[in-house]
Design an enzyme around this catalytic site. Structure first.
Site, mmCIF file in Angstrom:
data_model
loop_
_atom_site.group_PDB
_atom_site.id
_atom_site.type_symbol
_atom_site.label_atom_id
_atom_site.label_comp_id
_atom_site.label_asym_id
_atom_site.label_seq_id
_atom_site.Cartn_x
_atom_site.Cartn_y
_atom_site.Cartn_z
ATOM 1 N N PHE A 120 -33.220 -6.321 0.699
ATOM 2 C CA PHE A 120 -33.132 -4.981 -0.087
ATOM 3 C C PHE A 120 -34.334 -4.623 -0.335
ATOM 4 O O PHE A 120 -34.398 -3.881 -1.361
ATOM 5 C CB PHE A 120 -31.921 -5.093 -1.294
ATOM 6 C CG PHE A 120 -30.562 -5.281 -0.957
ATOM 7 C CD1 PHE A 120 -29.881 -4.165 -0.932
ATOM 8 C CD2 PHE A 120 -30.038 -6.479 -0.466
ATOM 9 C CE1 PHE A 120 -28.445 -4.255 -0.319
ATOM 10 C CE2 PHE A 120 -28.769 -6.584 -0.012
ATOM 11 C CZ PHE A 120 -27.981 -5.555 0.067
ATOM 12 N N LEU A 176 -17.894 -8.791 -1.813
ATOM 13 C CA LEU A 176 -17.940 -8.785 -0.206
ATOM 14 C C LEU A 176 -18.954 -7.669 0.133
ATOM 15 O O LEU A 176 -19.018 -6.541 -0.265
ATOM 16 C CB LEU A 176 -16.540 -8.817 0.559
ATOM 17 C CG LEU A 176 -15.649 -7.513 0.403
ATOM 18 C CD1 LEU A 176 -16.304 -6.405 1.249
ATOM 19 C CD2 LEU A 176 -14.241 -7.739 0.890
ATOM 20 N N ARG A 177 -19.687 -7.865 1.486
ATOM 21 C CA ARG A 177 -20.399 -6.912 2.043
ATOM 22 C C ARG A 177 -19.658 -6.426 3.118
ATOM 23 O O ARG A 177 -19.363 -7.022 4.062
ATOM 24 C CB ARG A 177 -21.884 -7.484 2.370
ATOM 25 C CG ARG A 177 -22.590 -8.060 1.291
ATOM 26 C CD ARG A 177 -23.681 -9.141 1.743
ATOM 27 N NE ARG A 177 -23.050 -10.209 2.179
ATOM 28 C CZ ARG A 177 -23.676 -10.975 2.439
ATOM 29 N NH1 ARG A 177 -25.233 -11.053 2.642
ATOM 30 N NH2 ARG A 177 -23.351 -12.257 3.032
ATOM 31 N N LYS A 204 -20.466 -7.339 -12.070
ATOM 32 C CA LYS A 204 -20.124 -6.746 -10.895
ATOM 33 C C LYS A 204 -20.930 -5.506 -10.861
ATOM 34 O O LYS A 204 -21.804 -4.987 -9.965
ATOM 35 C CB LYS A 204 -18.717 -6.168 -10.574
ATOM 36 C CG LYS A 204 -18.508 -5.335 -9.550
ATOM 37 C CD LYS A 204 -18.684 -5.956 -8.421
ATOM 38 C CE LYS A 204 -18.884 -4.600 -7.089
ATOM 39 N NZ LYS A 204 -19.201 -5.326 -5.966
ATOM 40 N N CYS A 229 -19.688 1.777 -2.503
ATOM 41 C CA CYS A 229 -19.876 1.167 -3.831
ATOM 42 C C CYS A 229 -21.087 1.448 -4.377
ATOM 43 O O CYS A 229 -21.067 2.076 -5.592
ATOM 44 C CB CYS A 229 -19.918 -0.410 -3.489
ATOM 45 S SG CYS A 229 -18.400 -1.042 -2.828
ATOM 46 N N ARG A 234 -18.092 6.874 4.056
ATOM 47 C CA ARG A 234 -18.408 7.060 2.645
ATOM 48 C C ARG A 234 -19.721 7.130 1.958
ATOM 49 O O ARG A 234 -20.309 6.169 2.122
ATOM 50 C CB ARG A 234 -17.422 6.393 1.626
ATOM 51 C CG ARG A 234 -15.840 6.437 1.999
ATOM 52 C CD ARG A 234 -15.146 5.595 1.200
ATOM 53 N NE ARG A 234 -14.995 3.968 1.449
ATOM 54 C CZ ARG A 234 -14.151 3.380 1.083
ATOM 55 N NH1 ARG A 234 -13.231 3.862 0.075
ATOM 56 N NH2 ARG A 234 -14.105 2.179 1.442
ATOM 57 N N LYS A 240 -21.389 5.155 -6.185
ATOM 58 C CA LYS A 240 -20.269 5.429 -7.212
ATOM 59 C C LYS A 240 -20.568 4.389 -8.454
ATOM 60 O O LYS A 240 -20.513 4.698 -9.472
ATOM 61 C CB LYS A 240 -18.988 5.470 -6.662
ATOM 62 C CG LYS A 240 -18.272 4.131 -6.492
ATOM 63 C CD LYS A 240 -16.952 4.114 -6.425
ATOM 64 C CE LYS A 240 -16.484 2.855 -5.952
ATOM 65 N NZ LYS A 240 -16.352 1.753 -6.862
ATOM 66 N N THR A 257 -13.606 -2.667 -8.665
ATOM 67 C CA THR A 257 -14.316 -2.635 -9.498
ATOM 68 C C THR A 257 -14.068 -1.683 -10.573
ATOM 69 O O THR A 257 -13.799 -0.380 -10.348
ATOM 70 C CB THR A 257 -15.767 -2.235 -8.511
ATOM 71 O OG1 THR A 257 -16.218 -2.901 -7.776
ATOM 72 C CG2 THR A 257 -17.022 -1.751 -9.620
ATOM 73 N N ASP A 285 0.837 -1.122 0.086
ATOM 74 C CA ASP A 285 0.054 0.096 -0.151
ATOM 75 C C ASP A 285 0.868 1.125 0.041
ATOM 76 O O ASP A 285 1.959 1.135 0.612
ATOM 77 C CB ASP A 285 -1.109 0.025 1.174
ATOM 78 C CG ASP A 285 -2.207 0.900 0.943
ATOM 79 O OD1 ASP A 285 -3.372 0.253 0.986
ATOM 80 O OD2 ASP A 285 -1.965 1.998 1.011
HETATM 81 N N1 NAD Z 1 -15.340 -1.767 0.087
HETATM 82 C C1 NAD Z 1 -16.165 -2.564 -0.366
HETATM 83 O O1 NAD Z 1 -17.442 -2.824 0.233
HETATM 84 C C2 NAD Z 1 -16.029 -3.197 -1.871
HETATM 85 C C3 NAD Z 1 -17.027 -4.550 -2.296
HETATM 86 C C4 NAD Z 1 -16.623 -4.705 -3.593
HETATM 87 C C5 NAD Z 1 -15.762 -4.301 -4.561
HETATM 88 N N2 NAD Z 1 -14.947 -3.027 -4.005
HETATM 89 C C6 NAD Z 1 -14.159 -2.421 -4.891
HETATM 90 O O2 NAD Z 1 -12.821 -2.761 -4.487
HETATM 91 C C7 NAD Z 1 -11.954 -1.798 -4.922
HETATM 92 C C8 NAD Z 1 -11.102 -1.038 -3.431
HETATM 93 O O3 NAD Z 1 -12.085 -0.602 -2.472
HETATM 94 P P1 NAD Z 1 -11.915 -0.440 -1.064
HETATM 95 O O4 NAD Z 1 -13.200 -0.159 -0.432
HETATM 96 O O5 NAD Z 1 -11.159 -1.434 -0.866
HETATM 97 O O6 NAD Z 1 -11.103 0.769 -1.058
HETATM 98 P P2 NAD Z 1 -10.065 1.558 -0.069
HETATM 99 O O7 NAD Z 1 -10.091 3.028 -0.298
HETATM 100 O O8 NAD Z 1 -10.671 1.283 1.227
HETATM 101 O O9 NAD Z 1 -8.627 1.004 -0.179
HETATM 102 C C9 NAD Z 1 -7.766 1.350 -1.331
HETATM 103 C C10 NAD Z 1 -6.285 1.088 -0.833
HETATM 104 O O10 NAD Z 1 -5.471 1.212 -2.076
HETATM 105 C C11 NAD Z 1 -4.422 1.961 -1.704
HETATM 106 N N3 NAD Z 1 -3.659 2.430 -2.948
HETATM 107 C C12 NAD Z 1 -4.104 3.484 -3.505
HETATM 108 N N4 NAD Z 1 -3.341 3.417 -4.699
HETATM 109 C C13 NAD Z 1 -2.313 2.568 -4.499
HETATM 110 C C14 NAD Z 1 -1.155 2.263 -5.229
HETATM 111 N N5 NAD Z 1 -0.820 2.669 -6.547
HETATM 112 N N6 NAD Z 1 -0.341 1.299 -4.798
HETATM 113 C C15 NAD Z 1 -0.835 0.648 -3.609
HETATM 114 N N7 NAD Z 1 -1.784 1.017 -2.996
HETATM 115 C C16 NAD Z 1 -2.696 1.939 -3.354
HETATM 116 C C17 NAD Z 1 -4.708 3.277 -0.713
HETATM 117 O O11 NAD Z 1 -3.791 3.580 0.049
HETATM 118 C C18 NAD Z 1 -5.887 2.024 0.170
HETATM 119 O O12 NAD Z 1 -5.283 1.836 1.259
HETATM 120 C C19 NAD Z 1 -12.717 -0.626 -5.354
HETATM 121 O O13 NAD Z 1 -12.692 -0.668 -6.544
HETATM 122 C C20 NAD Z 1 -14.172 -0.814 -4.910
HETATM 123 O O14 NAD Z 1 -15.200 -0.407 -5.682
HETATM 124 C C21 NAD Z 1 -15.213 -2.627 -2.794
#
Ligand code: NAD
Length: 446
Positions: A254, A152-153, A209, A265, A332, A268, A125, A34
């Protein structure tokens, strides 16, 4: 097949951290990468920067054993599999912002040897066409790109990692068995459990997705729109949802009316799907309506509160729930935060509470640093105790679907508040129980 030695997971947010910790629990050696140095330091000490039930325990169990975190991309040299789990937030036009993803791909390019075989798995996503673009960027490299959207939820994410309802895998060419075999090996645990695998092309996986999230969001907007009519004609939307849900073709999930969906999610992803339609010259009539209904719902509920009090200036409200849903610290697009902002803008004083400690901490940080205390004066307080929160308020507003609210001592609450008025934005309270203590109850569509 050779045993996979090391897996790299890029991005340690909600998705990446669960993926990394989960794979470590399945016995793999995992490196979490990260760019956030503070996060990496905390994780290596076994401190979880976000709240998910059971996550910190698993992190502590594996960290510095078969799980380490770093800001360096060097470890990917030794990984045959690289998961990309970086954020894909909304850009100013509503599209998915792919800057983080492409910057990670650039770093991969700079780090790996052109001849070393790698499987790059995109869990973030991403809009249709992104896997193809990533492959194009890496065309001179010996890599296969796999689309593996995450479902995941939040709130039950650890459970979901070990019990997914399906695993979707999109490939460039289904005749190329190598990446398919590798993915099946990584996910052997799920294969043996009988979890369905959907093996398809990139575009289908990417769109699956968005289709799933948009469908769930549409179900919510449907019942929310209906709730407005139900409210007006004195019907009970909760009974309507229940009766509808008994029809197996509809299902009860839902289908709870409330103040709209939030989170990182749905909002956006719905907007990004609308953009994908528009970018392909198709008018997204239904999905656009889903988004509009959701944006309007919170305004409708706020008007309901405003109409009751006339003037909100100087009135104090207890807002019960801060995050976008129960058991998470994620603020968020939280409807609670939107509502708090509306209350503050109208001169109200807000006392906020959430059962999740990290959600309270995030809210404190949000108002202190991002929104500037000076701007809102000192009208927002985030409190650690529910009874402190309801003390001397003109009204209680429920913003997160916590069943636990029903088990609180409502007699005590009725003695603490200034005015016995409740706006239940999630229809979670049992009105008969609350009314016994003299409260005037307003729900959504009931
Ligand atoms: N949160 C959810 O419930 C969920 C569920 C399904 C899918 N998603 C998708 O998964 C993806 C991630 O979501 P999230 O909620 O985990 O995001 P998040 O913002 O919690 O985490 C993203 C992480 O990526 C890191 N990051 C950014 N650029 C980077 C790079 N170049 N190298 C290394 N690390 C980097 C950030 O510092 C951060 O810690 C998104 O596309 C989201 O739409 C999220």
């Amino acid at each position: 097949m050779n045993k996979i030695k090391k897996i790299s997971v890029i991005g340690s947010g909600y998705v990446g951290l669960i993926q990394g910790v989960g794979l470590a629990e399945l016995g793999f050696e995992v490196v979490g990468i990260d760019i956030d140095e503070t996060k990496v330091k905390a994780l290596n000490k076994g401190e979880c920067p976000l709240y998910e039930e059971g996550l910190e325990e698993l992190l502590k169990k594996h960290v510095n054993k078969n799980l380490v975190f770093t800001t360096s991309y060097e470890p990917i040299k030794e990984s045959e599999i690289i998961f990309l789990c970086v954020g894909t937030p909304q850009d100013k036009d509503g599209n998915a912002d792919l800057r983080f993803l492409f910057s990670a791909v650039e770093k991969i390019k700079e780090t790996i040897d052109k001849n070393d075989y790698k499987v790059i798995v995109i869990k973030s996503t991403v809009p249709v066409g992104t896997n193809r673009k990533v492959k194009e960027l890496l065309k001179d490299y010996n890599v296969d790109v796999v689309s593996n959207p995450e479902f995941l939820r939040e709130g039950i994410a650890v459970y979901d990692f070990f019990n997914p309802e399906r695993i979707v895998l999109g490939f460039e060419n289904l005749d190329n068995k190598k990446p398919i075999e590798i993915m099946k090996h990584v996910y052997k645990y799920f294969d043996e459990k009988g979890i369905p695998f959907i093996i398809t092309n990139w575009e289908t996986a990417e769109l699956t997705k968005y289709a799933s999230n948009a469908f769930l969001a549409t179900k919510i907007s449907f019942i929310n729109e209906l709730a407005k009519l139900s409210d007006k004609v004195k019907a009970d939307i909760k009974t309507i949802s229940y009766a509808m849900g008994l029809d197996k073709r509809i299902g009860n999930k839902f289908l709870n009316a409330g103040i709209g969906y939030g989170g990182s999610c749905f909002p956006k992803d719905v907007k990004a799907l609308i953009k994908q339609f528009e970018n392909n010259d198709i008018e997204p009539i239904l999905i656009k309506a889903t988004d509009i209904v959701n944006e309007e719902q919170i305004k409708w509920f706020f008007e309901k509160i405003k109409n009751y009090y006339g003037n909100l200036n100087g009135k104090t409200f207890a807002v019960l729930g801060l995050a976008f849903k129960p058991n998470t610290d994620d603020l968020r697009e939280s409807r609670a935060i939107k509502l708090i902002d509306m209350l503050l803008e109208n001169g109200a004083i807000v006392k906020g509470f959430d059962y999740v400690k990290k959600a309270r901490k995030n809210a404190t940080n949000l108002y202190k640093f991002d929104k500037s205390m000076a701007f809102y004066g000192y009208n927002i307080y985030i409190l650690d105790d529910l009874y402190e929160t309801v003390k001397d308020v003109d009204g209680i507003i429920v913003t997160v679907e916590y069943n636990e609210f029903n088990n609180e001592n409502w007699e005590k609450i009725s003695n603490l508040v200034k005015r016995k008025v409740i706006f239940d934005g999630r229809n979670i309270l049992v009105p008969e129980k609350i009314k016994k203590f003299g409260f005037t109850y307003f729900g959504v569509g009931r």
